[in-house]
Design an enzyme around this catalytic site. Structure first.
Site, PDB file in Angstrom:
ATOM      1  N   ASP A  88     -17.981  11.655 -27.701  1.00 56.61           N
ATOM      2  CA  ASP A  88     -17.559  11.550 -26.315  1.00 56.61           C
ATOM      3  C   ASP A  88     -17.277  12.976 -25.821  1.00 56.61           C
ATOM      4  O   ASP A  88     -16.717  13.800 -26.552  1.00 56.61           O
ATOM      5  CB  ASP A  88     -16.280  10.704 -26.234  1.00 56.61           C
ATOM      6  CG  ASP A  88     -16.032  10.197 -24.830  1.00 56.61           C
ATOM      7  OD1 ASP A  88     -16.240   9.003 -24.594  1.00 56.61           O
ATOM      8  OD2 ASP A  88     -15.625  11.008 -23.950  1.00 56.61           O
TER       9      ASP A  88
ATOM     10  N   HIS B  84     -15.948   3.309 -23.348  1.00 55.85           N
ATOM     11  CA  HIS B  84     -16.543   4.571 -23.786  1.00 55.85           C
ATOM     12  C   HIS B  84     -17.324   4.390 -25.081  1.00 55.85           C
ATOM     13  O   HIS B  84     -18.424   4.913 -25.232  1.00 55.85           O
ATOM     14  CB  HIS B  84     -15.443   5.621 -24.009  1.00 55.85           C
ATOM     15  CG  HIS B  84     -14.965   6.266 -22.749  1.00 55.85           C
ATOM     16  ND1 HIS B  84     -15.150   7.594 -22.474  1.00 55.85           N
ATOM     17  CD2 HIS B  84     -14.315   5.759 -21.677  1.00 55.85           C
ATOM     18  CE1 HIS B  84     -14.635   7.893 -21.294  1.00 55.85           C
ATOM     19  NE2 HIS B  84     -14.114   6.789 -20.783  1.00 55.85           N
TER      20      HIS B  84
HETATM   21  C1  U2F Z   1     -13.417   3.075 -18.075  1.00 56.60           C
HETATM   22  O1  U2F Z   1     -13.892   1.911 -17.455  1.00 56.60           O
HETATM   23  P1  U2F Z   1     -13.699   0.342 -17.608  1.00 56.60           P
HETATM   24  O2  U2F Z   1     -13.869  -0.088 -19.007  1.00 56.60           O
HETATM   25  O3  U2F Z   1     -12.466  -0.145 -16.936  1.00 56.60           O
HETATM   26  O4  U2F Z   1     -14.909  -0.178 -16.654  1.00 56.60           O
HETATM   27  P2  U2F Z   1     -16.481  -0.012 -16.667  1.00 56.60           P
HETATM   28  O5  U2F Z   1     -16.936   1.380 -16.931  1.00 56.60           O
HETATM   29  O6  U2F Z   1     -16.922  -0.613 -15.393  1.00 56.60           O
HETATM   30  O7  U2F Z   1     -16.960  -0.905 -17.879  1.00 56.60           O
HETATM   31  C2  U2F Z   1     -16.637  -2.251 -17.985  1.00 56.60           C
HETATM   32  C3  U2F Z   1     -17.682  -2.862 -18.918  1.00 56.60           C
HETATM   33  O8  U2F Z   1     -17.239  -4.133 -19.376  1.00 56.60           O
HETATM   34  C4  U2F Z   1     -18.216  -5.108 -19.123  1.00 56.60           C
HETATM   35  C5  U2F Z   1     -19.052  -4.559 -17.986  1.00 56.60           C
HETATM   36  C6  U2F Z   1     -19.025  -3.060 -18.241  1.00 56.60           C
HETATM   37  O9  U2F Z   1     -20.070  -2.671 -19.128  1.00 56.60           O
HETATM   38  O10 U2F Z   1     -20.355  -5.122 -18.019  1.00 56.60           O
HETATM   39  N1  U2F Z   1     -17.592  -6.395 -18.747  1.00 56.60           N
HETATM   40  C7  U2F Z   1     -18.236  -7.557 -19.064  1.00 56.60           C
HETATM   41  O11 U2F Z   1     -19.319  -7.553 -19.637  1.00 56.60           O
HETATM   42  N2  U2F Z   1     -17.633  -8.754 -18.753  1.00 56.60           N
HETATM   43  C8  U2F Z   1     -16.445  -8.817 -18.122  1.00 56.60           C
HETATM   44  O12 U2F Z   1     -15.982  -9.931 -17.863  1.00 56.60           O
HETATM   45  C9  U2F Z   1     -15.784  -7.612 -17.766  1.00 56.60           C
HETATM   46  C10 U2F Z   1     -16.394  -6.405 -18.093  1.00 56.60           C
HETATM   47  C11 U2F Z   1     -12.703   3.892 -17.019  1.00 56.60           C
HETATM   48  F1  U2F Z   1     -11.603   3.191 -16.569  1.00 56.60           F
HETATM   49  C12 U2F Z   1     -13.643   4.231 -15.870  1.00 56.60           C
HETATM   50  O13 U2F Z   1     -12.956   4.988 -14.905  1.00 56.60           O
HETATM   51  C13 U2F Z   1     -14.857   4.979 -16.387  1.00 56.60           C
HETATM   52  O14 U2F Z   1     -15.778   5.172 -15.343  1.00 56.60           O
HETATM   53  C14 U2F Z   1     -15.502   4.196 -17.533  1.00 56.60           C
HETATM   54  C15 U2F Z   1     -16.649   4.944 -18.175  1.00 56.60           C
HETATM   55  O15 U2F Z   1     -16.226   6.197 -18.643  1.00 56.60           O
HETATM   56  O16 U2F Z   1     -14.546   3.840 -18.540  1.00 56.60           O
END
Ligand code: U2F
Length: 470
Positions: A117, A20
């Site tokens: 946020d 976020h």
């Molecule tokens: C929460 O999401 P997460 O943080 O679990 O997952 P994403 O929204 O997909 O974001 C993961 C980010 O981490 C980066 C990837 C994404 O930008 O490129 N990344 C990376 O660069 N290298 C890696 O090896 C692993 C990840 C929540 F759980 C979700 O339900 C929501 O949709 C989201 C947004 O609010 O936040």
């Protein structure tokens, strides 16, 4: 004159968990670059701030740490929402205290706008008290935002007590009574927090659905053409005055996520070089969740069985849950030509825009979905929490850019093989790739000069930097 000498002081309050804070900082950096005479004070926990990519010290974006709400000597249970609940209990006082600090450290420069946020409904009240705009960012899809904003309508319509009693809740109820929402979404695809729950997190989201009306404008990391009916609805409804999709962030700013200080520590891009186009599977379940061991095993076995090359990003804390001997068999550690590479962090945005990557096995986190759309790579989603089920259904049934899993889980090896083969090897997979490539073109158009996201950004810029009303 007043206009000419207005030096805005924008405070920006980030949610420190999941991905976020990174996207909010990305938006802040863009605004700050466009408004060099404005001051941006950015608030998150020390741990979150330490993982973010702030511009050099001399610029107009300054980080401030807020209390994370974790009591001294606290022992975590391991539940992913526990740190979230603790943080929520520390709000709003942790933020308002740090806002004071930022004001005094800037020669008492008054706050002229509060960005945050969208979770932080209570900042609507803080903003109203000092008569400045509140501009929330919803870091996920416009569709999940709309579902949250219609929480009361949905709860009244599904009458969860009856539904639970008759066992009918999971079946056949489509969300088409929610304005703008695609008719393929079913009850089981909507965020659990919309249905209910008495913890701090669902309570915060429910409050958000009421307080959003006080926002001056609401922004999202999406673009108008990706979610046309919901966008249209949110732009014309009276839920709040102005709706501004300004994404995909990753097409505008190449390092929008958390932990972007780590770039490619395991040389994934080198390993990928020279692989066949659209042949490699990339796997990541985001920053919050790890699938349980039987699902890790199902996926691992399916990858070995079909022999597709893959890069799997999995945090070190979860690696021991991979099946016995898996890493040795695939030769992950040593060999450039190994079948697979298992790493603790990958340059996801670059991998998804590399022509060798043909499928993304994902939890359906919104940033991941946007990055896959921007790269033109079809998905297989295994959603876990929050908005992820909604996103997964958009992918498979609304946009047609991914395959769903038999049983919805990865533990079924044959089901995973089938989904991988559909995307990587079938005609249907080619169609998915063509569809996601056309969404990619729409995304590029949205962020280019005079595109919808670019124009929405100009409007956002005006709101955020405007002088206070007299
Ligand atoms: C929460 O999401 P997460 O943080 O679990 O997952 P994403 O929204 O997909 O974001 C993961 C980010 O981490 C980066 C990837 C994404 O930008 O490129 N990344 C990376 O660069 N290298 C890696 O090896 C692993 C990840 C929540 F759980 C979700 O339900 C929501 O949709 C989201 C947004 O609010 O936040």
């Amino acid at each position: 004159d007043h206009h000419h000498h207005h030096h805005p002081h924008v405070v920006v309050a980030a949610f420190p968990h999941g991905t976020h804070a990174g996207p909010l900082l990305s938006l802040t950096r863009r605004l700050a670059a466009a408004a060099p005479n404005a001051t941006f004070s950015f608030f998150s926990t020390s741990k979150s701030n330490a993982s973010l990519n702030f511009p050099a010290a001399a610029t107009n974006v300054t980080p401030y740490d807020v209390d994370d709400g974790v009591p001294p000597n606290h022992v975590f249970s391991g539940h992913p929402l526990e740190p979230v609940e603790l943080f929520i209990k520390a709000t709003p006082h942790n933020f308002t205290k740090a806002f004071q600090e930022a004001v005094s450290r800037n020669n008492n420069k008054k706050i002229s706008c509060i960005m945050s946020d969208a979770f932080f409904w209570f900042l609507a009240e803080v903003a109203a008290d000092i008569n400045v705009p509140w501009v929330p960012l919803w870091t996920a899809a416009s569709t999940s935002l709309s579902l949250h904003l219609y929480t009361d309508l949905i709860r009244q319509t599904i009458a969860p007590d009856d539904a639970a009693a008759t066992g009918k809740m999971e079946e056949s109820l489509f969300m088409s009574f929610v304005p703008g929402v695609p008719s393929a979404l079913r009850l089981q695809d909507i965020p659990a927090e919309v249905i209910g729950g008495d913890h701090a997190f669902p309570a915060m989201l429910h409050k958000m659905s009421h307080f959003i009306a006080r926002a001056t404008a609401v922004t999202v990391n999406s673009f108008d053409d990706l979610e046309p009916s919901v966008t249209q609805h949110l732009k014309s409804s009276n839920l709040f005055p102005t709706f501004l999709p300004v994404g995909p962030f990753n097409l505008i700013d190449s390092s929008p996520s958390n932990n972007n200080l780590l770039h490619d520590p395991h040389a994934c891009l080198h390993w990928l070089a020279g692989r066949e186009p659209a042949s490699v599977a990339y796997i990541s379940f985001g920053t919050v969740m790890t699938p349980p061991p039987p699902e890790l095993a199902g996926l691992a076995e399916a990858l070995e069985a079909i022999g597709a090359p893959f890069i799997w990003s999995i945090p070190d804390r979860a690696k021991h849950n991979l099946p016995q001997g898996f890493l040795e068999r695939i030769g992950s550690t040593s060999d450039d030509r190994s079948q697979g590479k298992v790493v603790s962090w990958a340059p996801q945005v670059e991998l998804l825009s590399h022509e060798a990557v043909g499928v993304f096995v994902s939890h359906g986190g919104w940033n991941s979905v946007m990055e896959s759309v921007s790269g033109g790579v079809p998905l297989i989603c295994r959603p876990f929490l929050g908005d992820q089920r909604t996103n997964a259904r958009l992918v498979s049934h609304v946009w047609g850019i991914g395959a769903d899993l038999k049983d919805g889980r990865l533990s079924n090896k044959e089901g995973v093989m089938e989904a991988l083969e559909r995307v990587l090897k079938s005609e249907e997979g080619k169609l998915m790739r063509a569809k996601i490539k056309s969404l990619k073109e729409l995304a590029k158009k949205a962020v280019s000069p005079d595109g919808t996201s670019a124009n929405n950004f100009s409007q956002l810029f005006n709101i955020v930097t405007s002088p206070p009303s007299p």
